[in-house]
Design an enzyme around this catalytic site. Structure first.
Site, mmCIF file in Angstrom:
data_model
loop_
_atom_site.group_PDB
_atom_site.id
_atom_site.type_symbol
_atom_site.label_atom_id
_atom_site.label_comp_id
_atom_site.label_asym_id
_atom_site.label_seq_id
_atom_site.Cartn_x
_atom_site.Cartn_y
_atom_site.Cartn_z
ATOM 1 N N CYS A 86 1.179 -1.259 -0.943
ATOM 2 C CA CYS A 86 0.342 -0.183 -0.403
ATOM 3 C C CYS A 86 1.240 0.949 0.066
ATOM 4 O O CYS A 86 1.874 0.847 1.122
ATOM 5 C CB CYS A 86 -0.498 -0.733 0.748
ATOM 6 S SG CYS A 86 -1.348 0.552 1.675
ATOM 7 N N CYS B 99 0.502 2.400 3.422
ATOM 8 C CA CYS B 99 0.871 1.578 4.585
ATOM 9 C C CYS B 99 2.375 1.632 4.825
ATOM 10 O O CYS B 99 2.818 1.767 5.959
ATOM 11 C CB CYS B 99 0.484 0.122 4.367
ATOM 12 S SG CYS B 99 -1.080 -0.118 3.568
ATOM 13 N N ASP B 100 3.152 1.495 3.772
ATOM 14 C CA ASP B 100 4.597 1.284 3.933
ATOM 15 C C ASP B 100 5.454 2.445 3.426
ATOM 16 O O ASP B 100 6.681 2.399 3.564
ATOM 17 C CB ASP B 100 5.033 0.017 3.154
ATOM 18 C CG ASP B 100 4.217 -1.202 3.549
ATOM 19 O OD1 ASP B 100 3.744 -1.225 4.690
ATOM 20 O OD2 ASP B 100 4.053 -2.101 2.708
#
Ligand code: NAP
Length: 304
Positions: A134, A137-138
């Protein structure tokens, strides 16, 4: 006497919260069970530009929060727990969670889908050490670094574009010589100065001990190998429906999605499947919310 909910919804993505909204507005006693936080995949998406009503787009986290608030305004409850087991046959359904058991007359399955792993050696142990699923997200960990994205669909295209605004360079690795992603992504991808493509290629090996230092690529046309020095590898090769809880009770299609038509009805009375976990042509927020409305409508009709 033990309480029996009119409806329990498993999973708090857009389909689940729309079912909660419609059911609660129709006067049903509804509880939605969510493991972590509202929104599902939507919660992990930065900018959403294809959900109508937001001319400038909307942040996925905000939209998730809004959907939850809207359903709760009409009395739907959210329970944060892990569902361990579902007993879906018969008139009274049992939902077993790590926080206790609950009974319901109808159950909506809106568990969505999880990222599909690449299947390369050491993939699992390198999660969080360079391998991710993701970008929203990261991606922030890779500012100024070189990263690769694997895949050729809409998700891989969107992830590569997002990462190109953070990372120094993005390499899109695809097993074919052209993208499956819709046309709208092609021009921005081709024009981004820091995105390049590794066509007809697969990841043969992850390099680096504690942290990812690179990947070995194999060319699928000529078998040639090449090392790419990357600090991040984002796998974006589709999703696997989250059906472990129901696979022995509900009919699934060949790809593992719950067989249910537009009316969201499954093979069991009083059990509905909505959103990405259901067989369908197009998995989007708009189609998930449509399913949620339909499931609540069907549950209300079938109650009488
Ligand atoms: P997808 O459309 O199924 O694409 C998966 C991609 O990964 C394909 O290019 C496929 O290659 C490749 N792939 C599959 N298995 C692989 C493997 N083992 N090794 C290497 N490559 C592999 O999946 P998605 O991109 O995650 O999208 C999922 C759904 O969400 C789609 O319906 C998509 O339209 C939707 N979505 C929409 C948007 C949007 O509209 N903005 C954004 C994101 C997602 P092949 O091409 O060779 O099969």
């Amino acid at each position: 006497m033990e309480k029996i909910y009119d409806m329990i919804i498993v999973g708090g993505g857009p389909g689940g919260y729309t079912a909660a909204l419609y059911a609660a507005r129709a006067g049903l006693d509804v509880m939605l069970i969510e493991r972590l936080s509202a929104g599902g995949q939507m919660n992990l998406t930065g900018q959403i530009d294809n959900y109508p009503g937001f001319p400038e787009g909307v942040d996925g986290f905000q939209l998730s929060y809004n959907m939850q608030q809207q359903a709760e305004r009409f009395g739907a409850k959210t329970k944060y727990a892990e569902v361990l087991k579902l007993e879906l046959e018969g008139e009274e359904k049992t939902v077993v969670t790590n926080e206790g058991e609950y009974l319901a007359k109808s159950v909506v399955i809106s568990t969505g889908a999880n990222p599909r792993p690449l299947g390369v050696a050491r993939e699992h142990e390198m999660i969080g050490r360079g391998v991710g699923y993701c970008a929203h997200c990261d991606g922030g960990f890779y500012r100024g670094k070189t990263v690769a994205v694997v895949g050729g669909g809409n998700s891989a295209a969107a992830e590569a574009l997002y990462l190109s605004r953070i990372a120094k360079e993005v390499i899109l690795i695809h097993r074919r010589d052209s993208l499956r992603a819709t046309q709208i992504y092609h021009k921005p991808l081709m024009e981004a100065p820091n995105i390049r493509f590794a066509w007809n290629s697969e990841v043969a090996e992850l390099l680096g001990e504690d942290l990812l230092e690179g990947v070995k690529l194999r060319n699928l046309e000529n078998g040639g190998e090449e090392v790419l020095e990357v600090q991040g590898l984002f796998v974006s090769i589709g999703r696997k429906p989250a059906t472990d809880l129901v696979k022995d009770q509900l009919t699934l299609d060949d790809a593992g999605y719950i067989m249910a038509g537009e009316n969201t009805k499954t093979n069991l009375p009083g059990v509905y499947a909505v959103g990405d976990v259901r067989t369908k042509e197009l998995r989007q927020i708009v189609t998930a919310v449509a399913d949620g409305a339909m499931a609540a409508h069907m549950a209300e009709q079938e109650r009488h």
